[in-house]
Write a protein that holds these residues in place. Structure first.
Motif, PDB file in Angstrom:
ATOM      1  N   LEU A  75      54.592  21.225  11.272  1.00  0.00           N
ATOM      2  CA  LEU A  75      53.183  21.467  10.987  1.00  0.00           C
ATOM      3  C   LEU A  75      53.017  22.345   9.757  1.00  0.00           C
ATOM      4  O   LEU A  75      52.166  22.080   8.903  1.00  0.00           O
ATOM      5  N   CYS A  78      53.622  20.228   6.715  1.00  0.00           N
ATOM      6  CA  CYS A  78      52.470  19.360   6.436  1.00  0.00           C
ATOM      7  C   CYS A  78      51.336  20.146   5.787  1.00  0.00           C
ATOM      8  O   CYS A  78      50.710  19.676   4.833  1.00  0.00           O
ATOM      9  N   ALA A 104      49.426  15.877   9.767  1.00  0.00           N
ATOM     10  CA  ALA A 104      49.221  17.238  10.274  1.00  0.00           C
ATOM     11  C   ALA A 104      48.482  17.209  11.609  1.00  0.00           C
ATOM     12  O   ALA A 104      48.820  17.966  12.533  1.00  0.00           O
ATOM     13  N   VAL A 107      50.928  15.955  14.328  1.00  0.00           N
ATOM     14  CA  VAL A 107      51.883  17.005  14.711  1.00  0.00           C
ATOM     15  C   VAL A 107      51.184  18.082  15.528  1.00  0.00           C
ATOM     16  O   VAL A 107      51.728  18.564  16.534  1.00  0.00           O
ATOM     17  N   SER A 108      49.963  18.460  15.132  1.00  0.00           N
ATOM     18  CA  SER A 108      49.249  19.470  15.922  1.00  0.00           C
ATOM     19  C   SER A 108      48.875  18.926  17.298  1.00  0.00           C
ATOM     20  O   SER A 108      48.874  19.670  18.287  1.00  0.00           O
TER      21      SER A 108
END
Length: 183
Positions: A75, A78, A104, A107-108
């Protein structure tokens, strides 16, 4: 004559580069920001190593710690890439920013789901487990909205000063006003 002719052909010598105060300050801030990022990365790595050491005999806990560390590092990469792409106004830059935003957010979302699953497992009642997953889903939805629907929010907030509204033009500082505007 040959030396004079070659000097004329090469043109005037380049002017010495004068560094302004603002350029020096931005370099200092960049170095400070880099040092701060390095210290934070070191702190997160030390914390990860401690958590991995404590979870070394429990494979499920060790997998959680490793996955959380990996997703957090991914993260941050990114977000750093997104910061680098912010200065590229081209259409290709916009397409690349959109892809990095999507990465992003994904991934979050994975990081949020990882933590939500861990917290939901610790809850004793089904209603509490569902509440944890509901809150995680709401936050992921808000993150999706902020990443993709509010594309100009960061630029607008940076241009406006504190207490200013986007509908009104920003007020001028007193040193920017002409003498007749001051009255």
């Amino acid at each position: 004559m040959d030396a004079a002719t070659s000097a004329v052909a090469q043109g005037p010598p380049p002017a010495p580069r004068v560094e302004t105060r603002c350029q020096g300050e931005s370099r200092g801030r960049a170095r400070c920001g880099c040092a701060l990022n390095l210290v934070l990365l070191l702190a997160v790595t030390v914390t990860f190593a401690g958590a991995a050491y404590r979870a070394r005999r429990r494979p499920r806990d060790l997998a959680f710690v490793a996955a959380a560390y990996y997703l957090l590092a991914l993260l941050l990469c990114c977000l750093a890439k997104l910061g680098l792409l912010a200065a590229d106004p081209s259409a290709d830059g916009e397409a690349q920013r959109r892809r990095v935003r999507l990465a992003a957010w994904a991934v979050s979302a994975a990081l949020g789901a990882t933590f939500a699953s861990r917290v939901a497992d610790a809850m004793p009642l089904l209603a509490l487990k569902l509440a944890v997953w509901g809150i995680a889903a709401v936050f992921l939805g808000v993150g999706l909205y902020l990443f993709f629907c509010c594309q100009d929010a960061g630029r607008c907030a940076a241009e406006l000063g504190p207490g200013q509204d986007a509908a009104r033009p920003p007020a001028k500082a007193s040193h920017e006003l002409a003498p007749e505007e001051m009255a």
